[in-house]
Design a protein around this motif. Structure first.
Motif, short mmCIF file in Angstrom:
data_model
loop_
_atom_site.label_atom_id
_atom_site.label_comp_id
_atom_site.label_asym_id
_atom_site.label_seq_id
_atom_site.Cartn_x
_atom_site.Cartn_y
_atom_site.Cartn_z
N ALA B 65 0.85 -1.20 0.00
CA ALA B 65 0.00 0.00 0.00
C ALA B 65 0.88 1.24 0.00
N GLY B 66 0.55 2.18 -0.85
CA GLY B 66 1.27 3.44 -0.87
C GLY B 66 2.66 3.37 -1.48
N GLU B 67 2.91 2.37 -2.32
CA GLU B 67 4.27 2.25 -2.87
C GLU B 67 4.58 3.43 -3.79
N VAL B 68 5.82 3.86 -3.75
CA VAL B 68 6.25 4.99 -4.57
C VAL B 68 6.57 4.48 -5.97
N GLY B 78 13.26 24.75 -14.62
CA GLY B 78 11.95 24.20 -14.29
C GLY B 78 11.66 22.87 -14.94
N VAL B 79 12.66 22.25 -15.55
CA VAL B 79 12.41 20.96 -16.22
C VAL B 79 12.32 19.86 -15.16
N PRO B 80 11.21 19.15 -15.13
CA PRO B 80 11.12 18.08 -14.14
C PRO B 80 11.93 16.87 -14.58
N GLY B 81 12.66 16.30 -13.64
CA GLY B 81 13.34 15.04 -13.90
C GLY B 81 12.63 13.94 -13.13
N PHE B 82 12.45 12.80 -13.76
CA PHE B 82 11.72 11.70 -13.11
C PHE B 82 12.66 10.53 -12.89
N GLU B 83 12.55 9.94 -11.71
CA GLU B 83 13.36 8.77 -11.43
C GLU B 83 12.45 7.66 -10.92
N SER B 84 12.45 6.58 -11.64
CA SER B 84 11.63 5.45 -11.25
C SER B 84 12.13 4.87 -9.93
N VAL B 85 11.22 4.44 -9.08
CA VAL B 85 11.64 3.79 -7.84
C VAL B 85 11.23 2.32 -7.94
N TYR B 251 -6.52 -6.12 -7.65
CA TYR B 251 -5.27 -5.37 -7.80
C TYR B 251 -5.51 -3.93 -8.23
N CYS B 252 -6.75 -3.48 -8.23
CA CYS B 252 -7.03 -2.12 -8.69
C CYS B 252 -6.31 -1.10 -7.80
N PHE B 253 -5.95 0.00 -8.40
CA PHE B 253 -5.25 1.00 -7.59
C PHE B 253 -5.63 2.42 -7.96
N ASP B 254 -5.26 3.30 -7.07
CA ASP B 254 -5.48 4.72 -7.24
C ASP B 254 -4.09 5.34 -7.19
N ILE B 255 -3.97 6.52 -7.74
CA ILE B 255 -2.65 7.14 -7.78
C ILE B 255 -2.71 8.52 -7.14
N GLN B 256 -1.71 8.82 -6.35
CA GLN B 256 -1.65 10.13 -5.73
C GLN B 256 -0.26 10.73 -5.82
N ASP B 268 6.90 12.89 -5.03
CA ASP B 268 6.76 11.55 -5.60
C ASP B 268 5.33 11.26 -6.04
N ARG B 269 5.19 10.19 -6.77
CA ARG B 269 3.86 9.69 -7.14
C ARG B 269 3.75 8.29 -6.55
N ARG B 270 2.61 8.05 -5.89
CA ARG B 270 2.43 6.77 -5.23
C ARG B 270 1.18 6.09 -5.71
N ARG B 271 1.12 4.79 -5.50
CA ARG B 271 -0.17 4.14 -5.77
C ARG B 271 -0.66 3.43 -4.54
N ASN B 272 -1.95 3.41 -4.44
CA ASN B 272 -2.60 2.89 -3.27
C ASN B 272 -3.68 1.89 -3.65
N TRP B 273 -3.94 0.93 -2.78
CA TRP B 273 -4.97 -0.05 -3.07
C TRP B 273 -6.32 0.63 -3.22
#
Ligand code: FAD
Ligand code: SF4
Ligand code: SF4
Ligand code: SF4
Lengths: 435, 350, 260, 303
Positions: B65-68, B78-85, B251-256, B268-273
């Protein structure tokens, strides 16, 4: 301009940096103090009325809501009263955990009061916020310690405010040994922080005003009484059992007010850190007695502004006492206990020391095990009378020396020194009469 | 691949030794009757004989739950850089029962379906599974046999079967093989015989059974869209979502998104059950809800397990019969009962 | 421009404000992002206008309602803190009793007579109904719980800082109970209000051996009929059920109960 | 610690001799990682909707009717239709209505600022279904946005299609999107009569309006329409579909010649999050554009 000439009225509505709402009114006519009055303007929440109907298990959980900062104390006083009514004896393990629980809140509350509410007064800052800029390390250290104290409460109770783990007979869920060890380690690691913080209080200038009064606190033959003991008076140097608390508080009403005031052997008495330190000084841990010496607190001490210093002394006491208790738990371990209990009829009394003084709870349950009578007397309501007596004594003495603003500030400071907790005021209600 | 017959005590010791090398999740009792897959610590109990399905299935370790999903940081201009976790830390899930093993197998399929989900698959690739067989149903809620989970082995690296007090330990993958102690275990030759021996003592019939096979159930469900069964359970349903969240194949999830208060240019962006029984699950912008009533949501859940995903991935039943949803539902809505009622309506017993 | 934030309290235990003060790790970071202009708990300053007013406590007297309206008029947004401001909290239980009864129980018969006879005390009788904030003024956001949850407060502040709408999940406590892998209270043989209560608390009470008493308020989708039946099935009689529903959210649950 | 993402192929887990796993990543492409895109233009179209033009690191290569997952890091992510026709450059156009957290935030952005884009996702329209046919587009409100990507593609090579009819419905004249562009399409057909545009509002709201008043269903009955030659594409709010479809079917249009563009809540856009499911279909993968005969029997498709 000095404050002594002419007729005027000083009103501080909603004194800040105290728990709950209080106002101070001072009437001066032609240089003579005519009236000094502390008004509690908090709306009454009628706890003693609406708790009726609740079960013995629900009472401590609900009455914790009397006050966010003393919630552990209210829970404990209620637990003791309810258990008394139900004929429940608790195990030594539960007593030990409860003492830790209580002291964790002493740490929390004293830290809050000393560093967030009182220190700004002593250094002449309007609040803690400017100190963030001017004294960042002091504030950061205080925040660190506060967090540690909160976590200590949370380990025992589940969370820092309105914890849910403590119940009749014991613990719904015991802390784990990892948690206990973790808190012990963190407290040990924080010893230097505590030392620094104590040192800061040593640099503060405390106004030198004294008024002799009666100090009331719990007293226990074997320990510095915070959780258990008899009600003790510094005037008679003797105690009465908790169930006779009404003979101590002697609540009386004053005209034009529904506020209940307390007095015992003289016109007013004081409870709280200063009362406890005065009454039980020899039972403090040596580290705490040492700090008292360093900070110039010698008993008996009749300067109410020294209450903050007494809190520092207790802070050190609770810290070292907690470390000893945590160590004991780690040595002895904790075991699950049976906490089942079928409610029954009865009446019971409970008292514990909470940061602001002695707290009384009383409950009765009917044949169905529902609450049918409740009474709670909080420390602040016992102190109000004494605060007013202090003000009456100090204002005439201060008048020639201070400006009106300074006087106002000193009065607010005096009130805050008592660390009043007006949110708790289950019993207090005063009508303000504006002529 | 190797098979071994090992004394119970030796198995316990071996599990403990594995737990010293990496986190090893093993079902441990919580409260009165619950179990929780938790890292085995020194002194925790290792027992295979008492178990009810854990509150949350072991497969959830693979999508905590809440994994990043990623962290971002705003760089120059202002360029966003993204790093997968990605969590590639090694772990072992031990004491996994066949129903949950099949659950994990199905989640493997789901996460490879269409496009790979790197977060799941990275954890999965670094997870070894030591499964163990069930010779008796865990309790009255179980219905794993009827949905084809009872004898499931795929996805396990090692498989343990209790035979007359000892354990038949079978390595099913090279990874499983590598987890066995060097020379400690005695190889056993007659694997088939031992398996047959276990089969002999297995309770029969095992758990609850539907009157129809999963294939038949999938075939009759489309005709039951308007069955009163949905309304009946919809009226009782509290829409609490527990049934979804405990299911090994939900396995459905929501993203925050979140940003750091100390530095809002990173976060960060996380997903939750999430779960389809939760009231707002199918709501779209503008407020229209495609499944506003609990009955519609119940129908969706049941059809998803027994019809939709079955067709989509061609995998028997997506309900693995662990019984968790019925066990956890406080108002006693049990997917087994729902399906049984539907079956009874569609094909009344002669 | 940093948003100007103010805190006000009415009748309550101040535990919510303390919870915020207790965001120790974040308190200083927070100060970087917002200007706290009123915070009686920590500050003696006041300001004429602010962007966000946080309100703690329930509204008991007309003078309190007046003060609240005045605050509303000075603030762009108004957010309630906790169960007192949001639901009336436990003290709203006194609404089910007559003012005289409440008064008698707290101060005694004699005092009641004295007060009733003296017109100077009559303003006290305005003191008799506990209201939640939204019964008095419009509320923009509610932070739930008794006390509030620090993370939720922080999320709200962050949203306000960047000007977005805070995310308020309308899911039951059960959802979080599962995420915490708690054993359900019903499996311990007790009863729970988690299924009909707003989540967001990480099911902290259940996780520490207690049950959910509904301090975060009744969910809009709550199927009270089914829940009531469940409690009946577990052996609670009607009056106990009512006590349970009314404990924290008295005013609200009661209104909802009576709705056809 | 944040491991830098590498992109090896799906690999079997490596195992060291001791039984301790060698950490490694397991699959070929990171599904959830957006690419940074620079905002070139933000233009307010109505009080609630603005057109966003962004520049991507490389061309998107999308088909009409596809969508992207657009995000503002730290704020959120949402599916947004691509509103421009296929193009060779790396420019992407979108129209966004201010409704919630993310969309409000986006509306505050200025050119030069950055957003995140994933995609393109979804089935989209296949132009092959439309070549040589008479085309009927029915759009309601924001439905114009995805449809524009198709109409632009059609208008790029009008000779490859038959007659084109566009019926657009708006709440009030103030809500109309792309008025100038729509008028240019209609001018394009003025000579040949091959393009017809019917613009409707529910209510003129006392604003100047040169179109008609009514619902998008109303003109269908009187259209000069050859059901054997016509293909229809629909996009609008959920309530619109049922009634438009009834009208079209009444005109003899076979469901296999009707395309609908459906909207569902989406969290991932790649068929994992479960939100957009329509019975057994995933709106994000099997749709959002569906041929009606493939979904008409699904009770959840068209409310
Ligand atoms: C394929 C597709 C294409 C789209 N194309 C466009 C487009 O081109 N332009 C455009 O403007 N929009 C488009 N949308 C709609 C757009 O994705 C939504 O409006 C978007 O989600 C809004 O995001 P937000 O963060 O601003 O709103 P949110 O803050 O997410 O809220 C918007 C609304 O969504 C609902 N909602 C949000 N979160 C939840 C939740 N957790 N539970 C229940 N309900 C919730 C609420 O009803 C709320 O009013 C499209 C949607 C899809 C599926
Ligand atoms: S639907 Fe219920 S019984 Fe089936 S796998 Fe999911 S939780 Fe287990
Ligand atoms: S667990 Fe039961 S009550 Fe809760 S959503 Fe599922 S079926 Fe409904
Ligand atoms: S304990 Fe309460 S909140 Fe948790 S799952 Fe059970 S009913 Fe829901």
């Amino acid at each position: 301009m000095k404050a002594d000439s002419g007729s005027y009225r000083i009103e501080v509505n909603h004194v800040t940096r105290v728990e709950g709402h209080g106002s101070i009114r001072i009437n001066v006519r032609e240089g003579v103090v005519e009236e000094v009055k502390l008004c509690i303007v908090e709306a009454n929440r009628f706890f003693e009325s609406f708790t009726r109907g609740l079960s013995p298990h629900e009472i401590p959980w609900v009455v914790g809501r009397i006050c966010g900062i003393c919630c552990v104390g209210h829970q404990l006083a209620a637990l003791r009263a309810v258990e008394d009514s139900q004929g429940i004896e608790v195990s030594p393990q539960t007593v030990l955990l409860r003492k830790m629980f209580n002291e964790s809140q002493f740490l929390q509350s004293h830290l809050l009061h000393i560093f967030f509410l009182a220190v700004p007064d002593f250094v002449g800052a309007p609040s803690v916020l400017p100190l963030v800029k001017s004294h960042p390390e002091v504030v950061k250290r205080a925040l660190r310690l506060k967090k540690l104290a909160n976590d200590y409460t949370a380990v025992l109770g589940g969370r820092a405010i309105h914890p849910m783990s403590a119940t009749l007979k014991g613990w719904r869920q015991l802390p784990t040994m990892e948690q206990i060890a973790g808190i012990r380690d963190r407290l040990l690691a924080a010893l230097p922080d505590f030392r620094e913080s104590v040192a800061i209080v040593g640099t503060l200038k405390v106004p030198a005003f004294e008024r002799e009064t009666e100090f009331v606190s719990l007293k226990h033959p074997d320990e510095y009484a915070l959780y258990d003991g008899e009600i003790f008076s510094s005037d008679t140097r003797s105690g009465v059992p908790v169930r006779d608390y009404r003979s101590v508080t002697n609540e009386f009403t004053v005209a034009h007010s529904t506020s209940r005031w307390s007095r015992w052997h003289r016109e007013a008495y004081a409870v709280g850190a200063l009362a406890r330190v005065n009454n039980n000084f020899d039972q403090l841990r040596p580290e705490a007695r040492e700090v008292a010496g360093l900070l110039g607190l010698r008993v008996p001490c009749f300067n109410p502004y020294m209450n903050t210093v007494a809190q520092v002394v207790e802070l050190v006491h609770c810290l070292h006492n907690s470390l000893a208790m945590l160590e004991r738990v780690l040595e002895e371990g904790l075991k699950e206990e049976d906490i089942q209990h079928a409610p029954r009829q009865g009446r019971g009394f409970g008292a514990v020391e909470v940061p602001r003084g002695i707290l009384f709870h009383e409950y009765a349950f009917d044949a169905e095990g529902r609450c049918c009578d409740a009474n709670a007397i909080i420390p602040t309501s016992q102190n109000v009378n004494n605060i007013e007596q202090d003000m009456k004594a100090f204002v005439p003495r201060m008048l020639p020396e201070l400006t009106r603003e300074e006087l106002t500030h000193h009065m607010e400071m005096l009130l805050r020194a008592y660390d009043p907790c007006i949110s708790c005021s289950v019993h207090m209600l005063e009508v303000a009469f504006i002529e | 691949m190797g098979a071994f017959l090992v004394r119970k005590a030796a198995v316990t010791e071996w599990i403990r030794s594995l737990a010293r090398e990496q986190p090893l999740f093993f079902p441990q009792p919580v409260g009165r009757s619950g179990f929780r897959f938790q890292p085995l610590r020194e002194g925790s109990e290792v027992r295979f004989d008492h178990y009810r399905p854990s509150v949350v299935p072991p497969g959830r370790q693979l999508t905590p739950a809440g994994e990043v999903l990623f962290r971002y940081r705003t760089g120059e201009g202002g360029v966003p850089g993204f790093e997968s976790v990605l969590d590639a830390s090694p772990r072992i899930l031990a004491g996994v029962r066949p129903c949950d093993l099949r659950g994990i197998y199905l989640m493997d399929r789901v996460n490879r379906e269409g496009r790979d989900d790197p977060h799941y698959l990275t954890r999965r690739a670094n997870t070894a599974i030591i499964a163990c067989d069930c010779l008796a149903p865990c309790d009255d809620f179980c219905f794993c046999e009827t949905v084809g989970s009872l004898r499931w082995r795929e996805g396990a690296d090692l498989f343990l079967t209790s035979v007359d007090g000892d354990f038949l330990v079978e390595a099913l993958t090279p990874l499983g093989e590598s987890l066995l102690p060097g020379t400690g275990f005695a190889r056993c030759e007659d694997v088939a015989g031992l398996r047959a021996r276990a089969e002999e003592v297995r309770v029969r019939p095992f758990g609850r059974h539907f009157a129809l096979s999963p294939e038949r159930i999938a075939a009759i469900l489309p005709g039951l869209w308007r069955s009163p069964v949905w309304e009946n359970c919809g009226q009782r349903c509290l829409s609490c979502g527990s049934c979804n969240l405990v299911c090994p194949t939900c396995y459905c999830f929501d993203i925050q998104d979140d940003f750091d208060i100390s530095d809002p240019s990173s976060g960060d962006r996380r997903r939750n059950w999430d779960g389809c029984l939760l009231p707002n699950f199918a709501e779209v912008a503008g407020g229209h809800n495609f499944r506003p009533q609990p009955s519609a949501r119940q129908r969706h859940r049941v059809k998803r397990k027994f019809e939709y995903l079955v067709g989509r991935l061609a995998e028997g039943s997506f309900c693995v019969g662990c019984g968790r949803c019925g066990r956890q539902c406080t108002v006693g809505i049990d997917i087994f009962d729902i399906v049984s009622e539907l079956v009874a309506v569609a094909e009344p017993p002669p | 421009m940093k948003p100007k934030v103010a805190f006000f309290d009415f009748a309550g235990c101040e535990g919510c404000q303390l919870t915020i003060l207790d965001c120790e790790d974040l308190f200083l970071d927070l100060l970087e992002r917002v200007d706290i202009v009123e915070f009686r708990e920590a500050l003696s300053e006041t300001a004429p206008r602010f962007d966000v007013a946080f309100i703690e406590g329930s509204i008991h007297r007309e003078e309190d309602a007046e003060r609240l309206r005045e605050i509303r008029s000075r603030s762009t947004l108004l957010v309630t803190l906790g169960a007192c401001a949001g639901l009336g909290n436990v003290q709203a239980r006194s609404n089910f009793l007559s003012p005289a009864t409440n008064f008698r129980r707290v101060y005694g018969e004699e005092e009641l007579n004295r007060v009733q006879a003296d017109p100077e005390f009559w303003p006290l009788w305005a003191h008799t109904r506990v209201r939640s904030v939204k019964e008095v003024v419009p509320v923009d956001y509610e932070l739930r719980g008794c006390p509030v949850v620090a993370e939720e407060f922080l999320h709200l502040v962050k949203s306000l800082v960047v000007g977005t709408v805070p995310h308020v999940p309308t899911v039951a406590v059960c959802v979080e109970c599962k995420m915490q892998e708690n054993e359900c209270v019903f499996d311990r043989g007790e009863t729970c209000l988690g299924q009909i209560t707003y989540g967001g608390c990480k099911a902290v009470c259940i996780g520490h051996g207690y049950r959910c008493d509904g301090c975060r308020g009744l969910l809009p989708q709550a199927n009270l009929e089914a829940h009531r039946q469940l409690l009946r099935d577990k052996g609670l009689d009607e009056s106990r059920i009512l006590e349970r529903y009314r404990l924290f959210g008295s005013a609200e649950a009661w209104g909802r109960e009576r709705r056809p | 610690m944040i491991p830098n993402f590498t992109t090896p192929d799906v690999a079997a887990p490596g195992v060291a001799a001791s039984g301790v796993f060698v950490p490694e990543t397991a699959c070929s492409r990171e599904l959830y990682l957006p690419q940074a895109a620079r905002l070139l233009e933000v233009e307010a179209l109505t009080a609630r909707e603005s057109r966003f033009k962004v520049e991507l690191p490389r061309p998107l290569g999308h088909r009409p009717g596809q969508f992207v997952m657009l995000s503002a890091p730290g704020i959120g992510e949402a599916p947004i239709s691509i509103s421009c026709g296929p193009r060779d450059d790396a420019i992407l156009e979108m129209v966004i209505r201010r409704v919630g957290t993310l969309t409000r935030f986006l509306h505050e952005l200025e050119p030069g600022q950055w957003v995140g884009v994933r995609g393109p996702f979804g089935s989209g329209f296949d132009l092959g279904d439309f070549y040589g046919r008479d085309l009927l587009f029915v759009v309601g409100g924001l439905g114009m946005v995805p449809m524009r990507s198709l109409i632009q593609a059609v208008m790029a090579t009008p000779d490859r299609f038959g007659k084109v009819t566009l019926i657009s419905g708006w709440r009030t004249p103030a809500d109309e999107l792309f008025r100038a562009e729509v008028q240019s399409w209609s001018r394009l057909g003025e000579g040949s009569g091959r393009v017809r545009v019917i613009r409707l509002v529910d209510d003129t709201a006392k604003l100047p309006w040169d179109g008609g008043v009514g619902l998008v269903t109303e003109p269908i009955a009187d259209l000069d329409l050859d059901p054997e030659r016509t293909v229809a594409a629909l996009c609008g709010p959920p309530v619109m579909y049922k009634f438009v479809i009834l009208e079209l079917v009444a005109r003899g249009l076979a469901p296999s010649r009707i395309f609908v563009d459906l909207e569902r809540r989406m969290r991932c856009g790649v068929g994992k999050c479960g939100h957009c499911q329509i019975n057994h279909l995933y709106c994000c993968q099997d749709g959002p554009v569906f041929r009606l005969d493939r979904v008409a029997h699904l009770p959840e498709a068209l409310p």
